[in-house]
Design a protein around this motif. Structure first.
Motif, PDB file in Angstrom:
ATOM      1  N   ASP A  98      56.879 101.128 152.336  1.00 21.42           N
ATOM      2  CA  ASP A  98      58.064 101.884 151.947  1.00 21.42           C
ATOM      3  C   ASP A  98      58.481 101.461 150.547  1.00 21.42           C
ATOM      4  O   ASP A  98      58.369 100.285 150.172  1.00 21.42           O
ATOM      5  N   ILE A  99      58.998 102.426 149.788  1.00 24.96           N
ATOM      6  CA  ILE A  99      59.346 102.195 148.386  1.00 24.96           C
ATOM      7  C   ILE A  99      60.747 102.729 148.121  1.00 24.96           C
ATOM      8  O   ILE A  99      61.093 103.831 148.565  1.00 24.96           O
ATOM      9  N   GLY A 100      61.541 101.956 147.384  1.00 22.48           N
ATOM     10  CA  GLY A 100      62.869 102.411 146.963  1.00 22.48           C
ATOM     11  C   GLY A 100      63.794 102.659 148.137  1.00 22.48           C
ATOM     12  O   GLY A 100      63.977 101.794 148.993  1.00 22.48           O
ATOM     13  N   THR A 101      64.377 103.852 148.205  1.00 24.39           N
ATOM     14  CA  THR A 101      65.346 104.141 149.268  1.00 24.39           C
ATOM     15  C   THR A 101      64.704 104.056 150.648  1.00 24.39           C
ATOM     16  O   THR A 101      65.371 103.701 151.616  1.00 24.39           O
ATOM     17  N   TYR A 102      63.417 104.372 150.757  1.00 22.25           N
ATOM     18  CA  TYR A 102      62.734 104.251 152.055  1.00 22.25           C
ATOM     19  C   TYR A 102      62.641 102.794 152.489  1.00 22.25           C
ATOM     20  O   TYR A 102      62.493 102.508 153.668  1.00 22.25           O
ATOM     21  N   ALA A 103      62.732 101.874 151.544  1.00 20.43           N
ATOM     22  CA  ALA A 103      62.739 100.448 151.846  1.00 20.43           C
ATOM     23  C   ALA A 103      64.155  99.900 151.943  1.00 20.43           C
ATOM     24  O   ALA A 103      64.360  98.689 152.012  1.00 20.43           O
ATOM     25  N   GLY A 104      65.149 100.795 151.917  1.00 20.92           N
ATOM     26  CA  GLY A 104      66.540 100.379 152.066  1.00 20.92           C
ATOM     27  C   GLY A 104      67.271 100.084 150.774  1.00 20.92           C
ATOM     28  O   GLY A 104      68.408  99.626 150.789  1.00 20.92           O
ATOM     29  N   GLN A 105      66.664 100.357 149.635  1.00 18.21           N
ATOM     30  CA  GLN A 105      67.284 100.104 148.337  1.00 18.21           C
ATOM     31  C   GLN A 105      68.152 101.314 147.965  1.00 18.21           C
ATOM     32  O   GLN A 105      67.683 102.285 147.398  1.00 18.21           O
ATOM     33  N   ARG A 106      69.417 101.239 148.287  1.00 16.38           N
ATOM     34  CA  ARG A 106      70.311 102.400 148.166  1.00 16.38           C
ATOM     35  C   ARG A 106      70.462 102.924 146.742  1.00 16.38           C
ATOM     36  O   ARG A 106      70.647 104.120 146.541  1.00 16.38           O
ATOM     37  N   ASP A 107      70.390 102.053 145.751  1.00 17.97           N
ATOM     38  CA  ASP A 107      70.605 102.484 144.372  1.00 17.97           C
ATOM     39  C   ASP A 107      69.310 102.883 143.656  1.00 17.97           C
ATOM     40  O   ASP A 107      69.313 103.122 142.454  1.00 17.97           O
ATOM     41  N   SER A 108      68.217 102.989 144.382  1.00 17.14           N
ATOM     42  CA  SER A 108      66.937 103.325 143.765  1.00 17.14           C
ATOM     43  C   SER A 108      66.834 104.818 143.486  1.00 17.14           C
ATOM     44  O   SER A 108      67.370 105.651 144.230  1.00 17.14           O
TER      45      SER A 108
END
Length: 147
Positions: free
Chosen positions: A79-89
């Motif tokens: 998972d990358i970015g928002t799919y990895a839980g990084q809300r501000d990506s």
């Protein structure tokens, strides 16, 4: 009875400031495990999958909560970015890593030595400089290395 197999993904030079992790589960009911933020350089993901008994001459088949896809076409997602839980990506992506390219010699070496892991090295950045996503474009398989 299923065996376990130690695997490692080395994600080569992904863009900095982006979260990556292994997807556990399917559909909307998944979680991202082994989450890491790229700060330059490579990211390393160590994990274990189940290995069903392999009849002579058959391709290996994998099990477990991070294994995706049907028998004969198994894979896992990074998972990358928002799919990895990084809300501000600004990125909402997945990288599909195939669970194929295992030789019998490599599997036997891992079974015989618990200090061995099967490793694959894949590009973390696409040609345009963004995080690599979709199916891995150049996949060289899995190679036994010492932990």
């Amino acid at each position: 009875m299923d065996q376990s197999l130690n695997l490692r993904i080395v994600l080569l030079n992904p863009p900095p400031g982006v979260d990556y992790g292994i997807q556990k589960g399917r559909g909307g009911a998944y979680e991202t495990i082994a989450k890491q933020r790229s700060i330059g350089g490579d990211l390393v993901f160590d994990f274990t999958v189940g290995l069903k008994p392999v009849p002579t001459g058959a391709e290996p088949d994998f099990t477990g909560p991070i294994v995706q896809g049907p028998p004969g076409a198994r894979f896992l997602y990074l998972d990358i970015g928002t799919y990895a839980g990084q809300r501000d990506s600004v990125w909402s992506r997945r990288l599909k890593v195939p669970l194929r390219g295992f030789t019998k010699v490599a599997l036997d070496r891992c079974a015989a030595n618990p200090a061995t892991v099967l490793e694959t090295r894949i590009a973390g950045t696409a040609r345009d400089g963004e995080p690599a996503c979709g199916s891995v474009k150049t996949f060289l398989g899995w190679v036994p290395v010492l932990k």
